[in-house]
Design a protein around this motif. Structure first.
Motif, PDB file in Angstrom:
ATOM      1  N   SER A 136      30.300 -54.577 -39.963  1.00 31.72           N
ATOM      2  CA  SER A 136      31.086 -53.345 -39.948  1.00 31.72           C
ATOM      3  C   SER A 136      30.340 -52.317 -39.113  1.00 31.72           C
ATOM      4  N   TYR A 137      31.105 -51.508 -38.391  1.00 30.92           N
ATOM      5  CA  TYR A 137      30.459 -50.507 -37.551  1.00 30.92           C
ATOM      6  C   TYR A 137      31.399 -49.329 -37.312  1.00 30.92           C
ATOM      7  N   GLY A 138      30.796 -48.204 -36.964  1.00 25.57           N
ATOM      8  CA  GLY A 138      31.537 -47.003 -36.617  1.00 25.57           C
ATOM      9  C   GLY A 138      31.253 -46.648 -35.176  1.00 25.57           C
ATOM     10  N   VAL A 139      32.281 -46.118 -34.496  1.00 25.54           N
ATOM     11  CA  VAL A 139      32.129 -45.710 -33.109  1.00 25.54           C
ATOM     12  C   VAL A 139      32.664 -44.295 -32.958  1.00 25.54           C
ATOM     13  N   GLY A 140      31.832 -43.431 -32.414  1.00 25.10           N
ATOM     14  CA  GLY A 140      32.228 -42.053 -32.157  1.00 25.10           C
ATOM     15  C   GLY A 140      31.976 -41.702 -30.711  1.00 25.10           C
ATOM     16  N   GLN A 141      32.688 -40.683 -30.236  1.00 27.93           N
ATOM     17  CA  GLN A 141      32.504 -40.261 -28.851  1.00 27.93           C
ATOM     18  C   GLN A 141      32.766 -38.777 -28.736  1.00 27.93           C
ATOM     19  N   ILE A 142      31.998 -38.135 -27.885  1.00 24.65           N
ATOM     20  CA  ILE A 142      32.235 -36.738 -27.538  1.00 24.65           C
ATOM     21  C   ILE A 142      32.172 -36.651 -26.024  1.00 24.65           C
ATOM     22  N   SER A 143      33.062 -35.872 -25.443  1.00 23.09           N
ATOM     23  CA  SER A 143      33.096 -35.718 -23.990  1.00 23.09           C
ATOM     24  C   SER A 143      32.835 -34.270 -23.634  1.00 23.09           C
ATOM     25  N   SER A 144      32.182 -34.071 -22.497  1.00 18.60           N
ATOM     26  CA  SER A 144      31.892 -32.712 -22.049  1.00 18.60           C
ATOM     27  C   SER A 144      31.846 -32.678 -20.534  1.00 18.60           C
ATOM     28  N   LEU A 145      32.153 -31.508 -19.982  1.00 21.26           N
ATOM     29  CA  LEU A 145      32.010 -31.270 -18.556  1.00 21.26           C
ATOM     30  C   LEU A 145      30.596 -30.821 -18.222  1.00 21.26           C
ATOM     31  N   ASN A 146      29.833 -30.486 -19.248  1.00 16.73           N
ATOM     32  CA  ASN A 146      28.535 -29.853 -19.070  1.00 16.73           C
ATOM     33  C   ASN A 146      27.416 -30.838 -19.416  1.00 16.73           C
ATOM     34  N   ALA A 147      26.658 -31.261 -18.408  1.00 19.57           N
ATOM     35  CA  ALA A 147      25.571 -32.231 -18.616  1.00 19.57           C
ATOM     36  C   ALA A 147      24.490 -31.654 -19.535  1.00 19.57           C
ATOM     37  N   ASP A 148      24.193 -30.363 -19.401  1.00 20.36           N
ATOM     38  CA  ASP A 148      23.178 -29.740 -20.263  1.00 20.36           C
ATOM     39  C   ASP A 148      23.623 -29.740 -21.721  1.00 20.36           C
ATOM     40  N   GLU A 149      24.923 -29.509 -21.943  1.00 21.70           N
ATOM     41  CA  GLU A 149      25.460 -29.531 -23.293  1.00 21.70           C
ATOM     42  C   GLU A 149      25.297 -30.919 -23.913  1.00 21.70           C
ATOM     43  N   LEU A 150      25.493 -31.968 -23.111  1.00 18.69           N
ATOM     44  CA  LEU A 150      25.338 -33.330 -23.607  1.00 18.69           C
ATOM     45  C   LEU A 150      23.900 -33.621 -24.003  1.00 18.69           C
ATOM     46  N   VAL A 151      22.941 -33.094 -23.251  1.00 22.06           N
ATOM     47  CA  VAL A 151      21.524 -33.272 -23.594  1.00 22.06           C
ATOM     48  C   VAL A 151      21.228 -32.588 -24.931  1.00 22.06           C
ATOM     49  N   GLU A 152      21.750 -31.369 -25.102  1.00 30.21           N
ATOM     50  CA  GLU A 152      21.565 -30.647 -26.372  1.00 30.21           C
ATOM     51  C   GLU A 152      22.202 -31.410 -27.526  1.00 30.21           C
ATOM     52  N   LEU A 153      23.393 -31.946 -27.301  1.00 29.76           N
ATOM     53  CA  LEU A 153      24.089 -32.700 -28.347  1.00 29.76           C
ATOM     54  C   LEU A 153      23.322 -33.958 -28.732  1.00 29.76           C
ATOM     55  N   LYS A 154      22.735 -34.606 -27.750  1.00 29.21           N
ATOM     56  CA  LYS A 154      21.944 -35.805 -28.034  1.00 29.21           C
ATOM     57  C   LYS A 154      20.813 -35.464 -28.993  1.00 29.21           C
ATOM     58  N   GLU A 155      20.079 -34.406 -28.690  1.00 31.22           N
ATOM     59  CA  GLU A 155      18.950 -34.004 -29.531  1.00 31.22           C
ATOM     60  C   GLU A 155      19.422 -33.629 -30.932  1.00 31.22           C
ATOM     61  N   ARG A 156      20.577 -33.024 -31.002  1.00 32.32           N
ATOM     62  CA  ARG A 156      21.128 -32.549 -32.266  1.00 32.32           C
ATOM     63  C   ARG A 156      21.700 -33.678 -33.122  1.00 32.32           C
ATOM     64  N   LEU A 157      22.382 -34.639 -32.453  1.00 32.58           N
ATOM     65  CA  LEU A 157      23.111 -35.656 -33.205  1.00 32.58           C
ATOM     66  C   LEU A 157      22.321 -36.925 -33.511  1.00 32.58           C
ATOM     67  N   LEU A 158      21.280 -37.218 -32.742  1.00 32.29           N
ATOM     68  CA  LEU A 158      20.498 -38.422 -33.034  1.00 32.29           C
ATOM     69  C   LEU A 158      20.000 -38.448 -34.482  1.00 32.29           C
ATOM     70  N   PRO A 159      19.363 -37.371 -34.980  1.00 37.75           N
ATOM     71  CA  PRO A 159      18.934 -37.413 -36.382  1.00 37.75           C
ATOM     72  C   PRO A 159      20.109 -37.391 -37.369  1.00 37.75           C
ATOM     73  N   PHE A 160      21.252 -36.853 -36.938  1.00 38.92           N
ATOM     74  CA  PHE A 160      22.442 -36.753 -37.789  1.00 38.92           C
ATOM     75  C   PHE A 160      23.071 -38.115 -38.057  1.00 38.92           C
ATOM     76  N   LEU A 161      22.882 -39.094 -37.152  1.00 40.39           N
ATOM     77  CA  LEU A 161      23.537 -40.407 -37.278  1.00 40.39           C
ATOM     78  C   LEU A 161      23.232 -41.094 -38.605  1.00 40.39           C
ATOM     79  N   LYS A 162      22.108 -40.755 -39.212  1.00 42.77           N
ATOM     80  CA  LYS A 162      21.736 -41.363 -40.495  1.00 42.77           C
ATOM     81  C   LYS A 162      22.781 -41.048 -41.571  1.00 42.77           C
ATOM     82  N   LYS A 163      23.295 -39.817 -41.550  1.00 41.02           N
ATOM     83  CA  LYS A 163      24.248 -39.383 -42.584  1.00 41.02           C
ATOM     84  C   LYS A 163      25.533 -40.221 -42.580  1.00 41.02           C
ATOM     85  N   PRO A 164      26.288 -40.310 -41.457  1.00 39.80           N
ATOM     86  CA  PRO A 164      27.513 -41.129 -41.483  1.00 39.80           C
ATOM     87  C   PRO A 164      27.215 -42.617 -41.654  1.00 39.80           C
TER      88      PRO A 164
END
Length: 192
Positions: A136-164
């Protein structure tokens, strides 16, 4: 299909299924009309059905269908996009009087504005659960026009993945960060 459906879909009287995703397990109470095609968006199939039944598409419906195709295919940049999607969106844009490039830029810009959103809101914006054999697995995706925003999201969401990962009890969680302009996705995985 089943992973995208409402949780109580098996209790409902399904009349018809129109989809472009790979098939999952769906049980119906009685036989139903079923249409599944390998295109980038279900709205493309709906567009075809209007034409096959000689039903005129009004401006509002054309705008909604075109919006769905633009969104699902990332304005034809998605690997799932087909020439049929592009043709359908082009015809629908004419009816809706939409400049697709400008409209897509506005749509993606509005959709990628993630300021002030919680990790949950961002993560579950486009998230689905799947089963493959005993995995079983979950797949999520977020899209952005802003490369810097994606870098920030990566740092923010990597530790969050444990919760879901723990909440859903799945074997793996995949989360993709997609740059709309370059059509490049960076995938992150959390597994047992």
């Amino acid at each position: 299909l089943a992973s995208s459906a409402a949780s109580d879909v098996y209790k409902r009287q399904i009349q018809e299924i129109i989809d472009h995703h790979k098939l999952g397990t769906v049980e119906t109470i009685s036989p139903v009309f079923f249409r599944n095609q390998p295109v980038g968006c279900t709205a493309t199939i709906v567009y075809q059905m209007y034409h096959e039944n000689n039903v005129e598409i009004d401006k509002a419906i054309a705008g909604m269908l075109c919006s769905a195709i633009i969104s699902d295919t990332l304005l034809f940049r998605s690997p799932t996009c087909t020439p049929i999607d592009k043709m359908a969106a082009t015809e629908l844009a004419k009816i809706a009087e939409i400049d697709m490039d400008r409209y897509a830029a506005d749509m993606f810009s509005a959709g990628s504005n993630l300021r002030g959103k919680s990790n949950d809101e961002i993560f579950y914006q486009d998230f689905k659960l799947f089963n493959s054999g005993k995995t079983s697995y979950g797949v999520g995706q977020i899209s952005s026009l802003n490369a810097d925003e994606l870098v920030e999201l990566k740092e923010r969401l990597l530790p969050f993945l444990k919760k879901p990962h723990e909440e859903h009890g799945v074997d793996m969680i995949f989360f993709m960060l997609t740059n709309i302009l370059t059509a490049v996705s960076y995938t992150h995985l959390r597994a047992h």
